[in-house]
Design a protein around this motif. Structure first.
Motif, PDB file in Angstrom:
ATOM      1  N   CYS A   1       0.984  -1.161   0.207  1.00  0.00           N
ATOM      2  CA  CYS A   1       0.114   0.013   0.148  1.00  0.00           C
ATOM      3  C   CYS A   1       0.919   1.200  -0.053  1.00  0.00           C
ATOM      4  CB  CYS A   1      -0.924   0.117   1.313  1.00  0.00           C
ATOM      5  SG  CYS A   1      -2.120   1.358   1.456  1.00  0.00           S
ATOM      6  N   SER A   2       1.048   1.685  -1.280  1.00  0.00           N
ATOM      7  CA  SER A   2       1.892   2.874  -1.184  1.00  0.00           C
ATOM      8  C   SER A   2       1.391   4.318  -0.481  1.00  0.00           C
ATOM      9  CB  SER A   2       2.026   3.465  -2.518  1.00  0.00           C
ATOM     10  OG  SER A   2       2.637   2.457  -3.691  1.00  0.00           O
ATOM     11  N   ILE A   3       0.091   4.361  -0.494  1.00  0.00           N
ATOM     12  CA  ILE A   3      -0.497   5.390   0.394  1.00  0.00           C
ATOM     13  C   ILE A   3       0.034   5.240   1.868  1.00  0.00           C
ATOM     14  CG2 ILE A   3      -2.727   4.597   0.560  1.00  0.00           C
ATOM     15  CD1 ILE A   3      -1.847   8.262   0.324  1.00  0.00           C
ATOM     16  N   ALA A   4       0.027   4.167   2.489  1.00  0.00           N
ATOM     17  CA  ALA A   4       0.206   3.923   3.752  1.00  0.00           C
ATOM     18  C   ALA A   4       1.631   4.264   4.026  1.00  0.00           C
ATOM     19  CB  ALA A   4       0.125   2.639   4.125  1.00  0.00           C
ATOM     20  N   ILE A   5       2.537   3.875   3.044  1.00  0.00           N
ATOM     21  CA  ILE A   5       4.193   4.519   3.247  1.00  0.00           C
ATOM     22  C   ILE A   5       4.399   5.618   3.106  1.00  0.00           C
ATOM     23  CG2 ILE A   5       6.214   3.912   2.160  1.00  0.00           C
ATOM     24  CD1 ILE A   5       5.385   1.206   1.139  1.00  0.00           C
ATOM     25  N   TYR A   6       3.691   6.287   2.198  1.00  0.00           N
ATOM     26  CA  TYR A   6       3.951   7.837   1.977  1.00  0.00           C
ATOM     27  C   TYR A   6       3.417   8.680   3.225  1.00  0.00           C
ATOM     28  CZ  TYR A   6       5.084   7.698  -2.824  1.00  0.00           C
ATOM     29  OH  TYR A   6       5.865   7.463  -4.005  1.00  0.00           O
ATOM     30  N   LEU A   7       2.132   8.236   4.009  1.00  0.00           N
ATOM     31  CA  LEU A   7       1.606   8.996   5.025  1.00  0.00           C
ATOM     32  C   LEU A   7       2.535   8.525   6.315  1.00  0.00           C
ATOM     33  CD1 LEU A   7      -2.443   8.273   4.832  1.00  0.00           C
ATOM     34  CD2 LEU A   7      -1.090  10.514   4.520  1.00  0.00           C
ATOM     35  N   THR A   8       3.171   7.324   6.277  1.00  0.00           N
ATOM     36  CA  THR A   8       3.996   7.180   7.620  1.00  0.00           C
ATOM     37  C   THR A   8       5.153   8.127   7.296  1.00  0.00           C
ATOM     38  OG1 THR A   8       3.116   5.029   7.519  1.00  0.00           O
ATOM     39  CG2 THR A   8       5.495   5.503   8.671  1.00  0.00           C
ATOM     40  N   GLY A   9       5.753   8.173   5.907  1.00  0.00           N
ATOM     41  CA  GLY A   9       6.844   9.176   5.640  1.00  0.00           C
ATOM     42  C   GLY A   9       6.417  10.563   6.074  1.00  0.00           C
ATOM     43  N   LEU A  10       5.386  10.899   5.746  1.00  0.00           N
ATOM     44  CA  LEU A  10       4.911  12.398   6.121  1.00  0.00           C
ATOM     45  C   LEU A  10       4.895  12.575   7.415  1.00  0.00           C
ATOM     46  CD1 LEU A  10       4.174  15.127   4.692  1.00  0.00           C
ATOM     47  CD2 LEU A  10       1.608  14.105   4.780  1.00  0.00           C
ATOM     48  N   GLN A  11       4.371  11.815   8.125  1.00  0.00           N
ATOM     49  CA  GLN A  11       4.242  11.824   9.593  1.00  0.00           C
ATOM     50  C   GLN A  11       5.438  11.882  10.384  1.00  0.00           C
ATOM     51  OE1 GLN A  11       1.874   8.686  11.882  1.00  0.00           O
ATOM     52  NE2 GLN A  11       3.662   8.434  13.079  1.00  0.00           N
ATOM     53  N   GLN A  12       6.420  11.046   9.780  1.00  0.00           N
ATOM     54  CA  GLN A  12       7.792  11.226  10.527  1.00  0.00           C
ATOM     55  C   GLN A  12       8.756  12.381  10.091  1.00  0.00           C
ATOM     56  OE1 GLN A  12       9.677   7.599   9.133  1.00  0.00           O
ATOM     57  NE2 GLN A  12       9.454   6.680  11.298  1.00  0.00           N
ATOM     58  N   ALA A  13       8.253  12.843   8.812  1.00  0.00           N
ATOM     59  CA  ALA A  13       8.796  14.358   8.445  1.00  0.00           C
ATOM     60  C   ALA A  13       8.234  15.485   9.278  1.00  0.00           C
ATOM     61  CB  ALA A  13       8.705  14.654   6.922  1.00  0.00           C
ATOM     62  N   LEU A  14       7.120  15.397   9.469  1.00  0.00           N
ATOM     63  CA  LEU A  14       6.287  16.650   9.917  1.00  0.00           C
ATOM     64  C   LEU A  14       6.764  16.445  11.502  1.00  0.00           C
ATOM     65  CD1 LEU A  14       2.641  16.393   8.409  1.00  0.00           C
ATOM     66  CD2 LEU A  14       4.440  18.174   8.278  1.00  0.00           C
TER      67      LEU A  14
ATOM     68  N   SER B   1      10.507   1.995   6.574  1.00  0.00           N
ATOM     69  CA  SER B   1      10.181   1.196   5.477  1.00  0.00           C
ATOM     70  C   SER B   1      10.210  -0.449   5.907  1.00  0.00           C
ATOM     71  CB  SER B   1      11.580   1.148   4.591  1.00  0.00           C
ATOM     72  OG  SER B   1      11.800   2.576   4.289  1.00  0.00           O
ATOM     73  N   LEU B   2      10.870  -0.747   7.010  1.00  0.00           N
ATOM     74  CA  LEU B   2      10.890  -2.131   7.524  1.00  0.00           C
ATOM     75  C   LEU B   2       9.922  -2.890   7.251  1.00  0.00           C
ATOM     76  CD1 LEU B   2      12.990  -4.440   7.750  1.00  0.00           C
ATOM     77  CD2 LEU B   2      12.880  -3.792  10.311  1.00  0.00           C
ATOM     78  N   MET B   3       8.903  -2.586   8.190  1.00  0.00           N
ATOM     79  CA  MET B   3       7.733  -3.190   8.290  1.00  0.00           C
ATOM     80  C   MET B   3       6.816  -3.538   6.943  1.00  0.00           C
ATOM     81  SD  MET B   3       6.132  -2.239  12.013  1.00  0.00           S
ATOM     82  CE  MET B   3       7.058  -2.585  13.459  1.00  0.00           C
ATOM     83  N   TYR B   4       6.685  -2.558   6.323  1.00  0.00           N
ATOM     84  CA  TYR B   4       6.025  -2.267   4.832  1.00  0.00           C
ATOM     85  C   TYR B   4       6.777  -3.382   4.159  1.00  0.00           C
ATOM     86  CZ  TYR B   4       3.388   1.337   6.571  1.00  0.00           C
ATOM     87  OH  TYR B   4       2.398   2.437   7.242  1.00  0.00           O
ATOM     88  N   TYR B   5       8.261  -3.358   4.065  1.00  0.00           N
ATOM     89  CA  TYR B   5       8.909  -4.395   3.232  1.00  0.00           C
ATOM     90  C   TYR B   5       8.551  -5.416   3.518  1.00  0.00           C
ATOM     91  CZ  TYR B   5      13.158  -6.992   2.271  1.00  0.00           C
ATOM     92  OH  TYR B   5      14.163  -7.761   2.134  1.00  0.00           O
TER      93      TYR B   5
ATOM     94  N   VAL C   1      14.549  14.565   6.810  1.00  0.00           N
ATOM     95  CA  VAL C   1      15.003  14.199   5.676  1.00  0.00           C
ATOM     96  C   VAL C   1      14.700  12.936   5.306  1.00  0.00           C
ATOM     97  CG1 VAL C   1      17.188  14.236   4.481  1.00  0.00           C
ATOM     98  CG2 VAL C   1      16.714  16.218   5.907  1.00  0.00           C
ATOM     99  N   SER C   2      15.009  11.964   6.218  1.00  0.00           N
ATOM    100  CA  SER C   2      15.015  10.428   6.053  1.00  0.00           C
ATOM    101  C   SER C   2      13.655  10.040   5.097  1.00  0.00           C
ATOM    102  CB  SER C   2      15.229   9.652   7.400  1.00  0.00           C
ATOM    103  OG  SER C   2      15.196   8.446   6.957  1.00  0.00           O
ATOM    104  N   PRO C   3      12.486  10.573   5.932  1.00  0.00           N
ATOM    105  CA  PRO C   3      11.332   9.955   5.109  1.00  0.00           C
ATOM    106  C   PRO C   3      10.858  10.566   3.610  1.00  0.00           C
ATOM    107  CG  PRO C   3      10.612  10.800   7.328  1.00  0.00           C
ATOM    108  CD  PRO C   3      12.255  11.130   7.112  1.00  0.00           C
ATOM    109  N   LEU C   4      11.660  11.968   3.528  1.00  0.00           N
ATOM    110  CA  LEU C   4      11.649  12.450   1.995  1.00  0.00           C
ATOM    111  C   LEU C   4      12.437  11.538   1.174  1.00  0.00           C
ATOM    112  CD1 LEU C   4      11.833  16.299   3.236  1.00  0.00           C
ATOM    113  CD2 LEU C   4       9.827  14.662   2.683  1.00  0.00           C
ATOM    114  N   ILE C   5      13.455  10.960   1.827  1.00  0.00           N
ATOM    115  CA  ILE C   5      14.174  10.292   0.619  1.00  0.00           C
ATOM    116  C   ILE C   5      13.803   8.778   0.668  1.00  0.00           C
ATOM    117  CG2 ILE C   5      16.531   9.231   0.388  1.00  0.00           C
ATOM    118  CD1 ILE C   5      17.648  11.557   2.017  1.00  0.00           C
ATOM    119  N   PHE C   6      13.645   7.932   1.733  1.00  0.00           N
ATOM    120  CA  PHE C   6      13.481   6.493   1.832  1.00  0.00           C
ATOM    121  C   PHE C   6      11.933   6.105   1.730  1.00  0.00           C
ATOM    122  CE2 PHE C   6      17.328   7.063   4.344  1.00  0.00           C
ATOM    123  CZ  PHE C   6      18.101   6.617   3.290  1.00  0.00           C
TER     124      PHE C   6
END
Length: 441
Positions: A44-57, A269-273, A387-392
């Motif tokens: 689920c790409s949207i879940a990965i993106y939302l998790t990354g956005l949460q970490q960035a914010l 990334s790990l759990m989604y991976y 920075v990390s969520p924006l990259i990974f």
């Protein structure tokens, strides 16, 4: 002075209860997120993106808030400031304890971002400063290791309990434990900074040629601070002074930033991976975390005190980062479902890095500046959370999708290892620090 050391037992219990309550939901949150956003799917790409956005914010908020809270704690006390993040951290848990439907998940998500900006890292930062208030230089690395081991033990207990609870009960127990942690802290934890302490403490002077770190504030600025708490936020000039006047502090900041960059990217990334690669669920995630937690707890409580005395915290820092690199590579190339369990066992050695890094930093300043120093390095390291969520996160979503340029599901995991390698390289350049003068005996 003995009362100070007795106070550490209450701090350890506070950290145990808080960690147990807030982190026991970690194995379940991936399934909850995907069930709310992409029910019935393993990717689920949207879940990965939302998790990354949460970490960035959250990382963006902690850049400002962690140094502020650390600096305020130097003036108003660790206990008073601990109340804020510990209380706010309960709110998101209560929402998912009530319901995990999509609308409630979005409410949780908003609260998690808002409270995370204040709570993320603040409890750890203040707990480290509390320990530094009460432990002399030569015992500080061991004490930090014990504190980290207590957190790992709480994480193990919380994760183990998830194996025997339903998802709804997990969040209910989590919220209850977090509430109890606040009550216990307010009732039992003694304040580590008293008026008597403030009369005895003077700004620190470095011994043996290492620079001294002194925060000088004139009378006019002090008057303004009294009127506005946010004036207590360390200025850019103060942070730059910490970086410029201590080579060791500067090197520790670089190590902290790049190690956080890699670790945040890995955890995002790990759990989604693993879910996409091996169809792991809440129970498998819990098993991995139990193994890693037990290994980390035993290491920090039993092995680390011995090794710190034998080889020193600088070498242990490098060892922990090296093992972290190895374990990331193994995750990235995992060829069978049992490989992640082997990776989790490597926590027995890789957990050395954070306590050693914090101990090195604490020795660069005196007792009146522990909150400021721990808050500053936490704030700077929080840049990695932005920075990390924006990259990974985009990288993970791409290589787990059908649109990947080549078939390598663990490519983003491997990339997080390069950040750890930079931290490892920098750690090899650190020399054992000459401790600042310390009035604690």
């Amino acid at each position: 002075m003995e009362s100070r050391f007795r106070g550490l037992s209450h701090l350890f219990m506070t950290v145990f209860l808080y960690t147990f309550g807030t982190f026991m939901v970690v194995p379940a949150i991936t399934d909850v997120t995907m069930e709310a956003l992409c029910p019935g799917r393993d990717e689920c790409s949207i879940a990965i993106y939302l998790t990354g956005l949460q970490q960035a914010l959250v990382g963006l908020g902690t850049i400002l808030m962690t140094p502020l809270i650390g600096n305020l704690s130097d003036k108003y006390g660790r206990k008073a400031l601990l109340t804020i993040p510990m209380t706010l951290g309960i709110l998101p848990l209560v929402v998912l304890a009530y319901s995990r439907e999509r609308n409630f998940f979005y409410v949780y998500y908003g609260l998690r971002v808002a409270t995370g900006m204040i709570c993320e890292g603040s409890v750890t930062c203040l707990a480290l400063a509390y320990v530094a208030d009460n432990v002399p230089d030569h015992r500080r690395a061991t004490a930090f290791g014990i504190l980290s081991g207590i957190g790992s033990a709480a994480f193990v207990c919380g994760t183990l309990s998830v194996r025997f609870l339903s998802t709804s009960a997990t969040f209910q127990v989590s919220a209850g434990a977090a509430m109890f942690a606040v009550v216990y802290m307010r009732a039992m934890l003694p304040e580590s900074i008293t008026d008597e302490d403030e009369c005895l403490i003077t700004p620190s002077s470095k011994v043996g040629g290492e620079a001294k770190v002194v925060a000088e504030v004139d009378d006019e600025e002090s008057e303004k601070m009294e009127k506005n708490l946010f004036k207590s936020l360390p200025s850019f000039a103060v942070i730059m002074s910490l970086l410029k006047t201590s080579t060791t502090f500067s090197q520790a900041v670089v190590v902290g930033f790049f190690s956080n960059l890699g670790e945040v990217g890995l955890h995002a990334s790990l759990m989604y991976y693993l879910k996409a690669r091996f169809q792991f669920n809440k129970d498998e995630f819990a098993d991995l975390m139990i193994i890693a937690g037990i290994a980390g707890t035993v290491s920090q409580l039993l092995i680390m005190p011995v090794l710190t005395t034998a080889v020193g915290e600088v070498k242990l820092l490098s060892l922990g980062l090296f093992i972290n690199c190895v374990h990331i590579v193994l995750y990235g190339i995992a060829w069978a479902s049992w490989v992640p369990y082997v990776c989790a066992m490597l926590s027995v050695l890789m957990v050395f890095s954070q306590p050693c890094l914090r101990s090195i930093v604490s020795k660069q300043v005196g007792p009146s500046e522990q909150g400021k120093a721990q808050g500053c390095i936490s704030g700077i390291c929080s840049l990695a959370n932005v920075v990390s969520p924006l990259i990974f996160s985009p990288l993970t979503a791409l290589f787990l999708s059908d649109k990947a340029p080549f078939h390598f599901p663990g490519f983003s995991i491997i990339c997080t290892g390069f950040a750890i390698m930079i931290a490892l390289t920098q750690s090899l350049m650190i020399r054992a620090p000459a401790p600042a003068s310390n009035h604690i005996v």
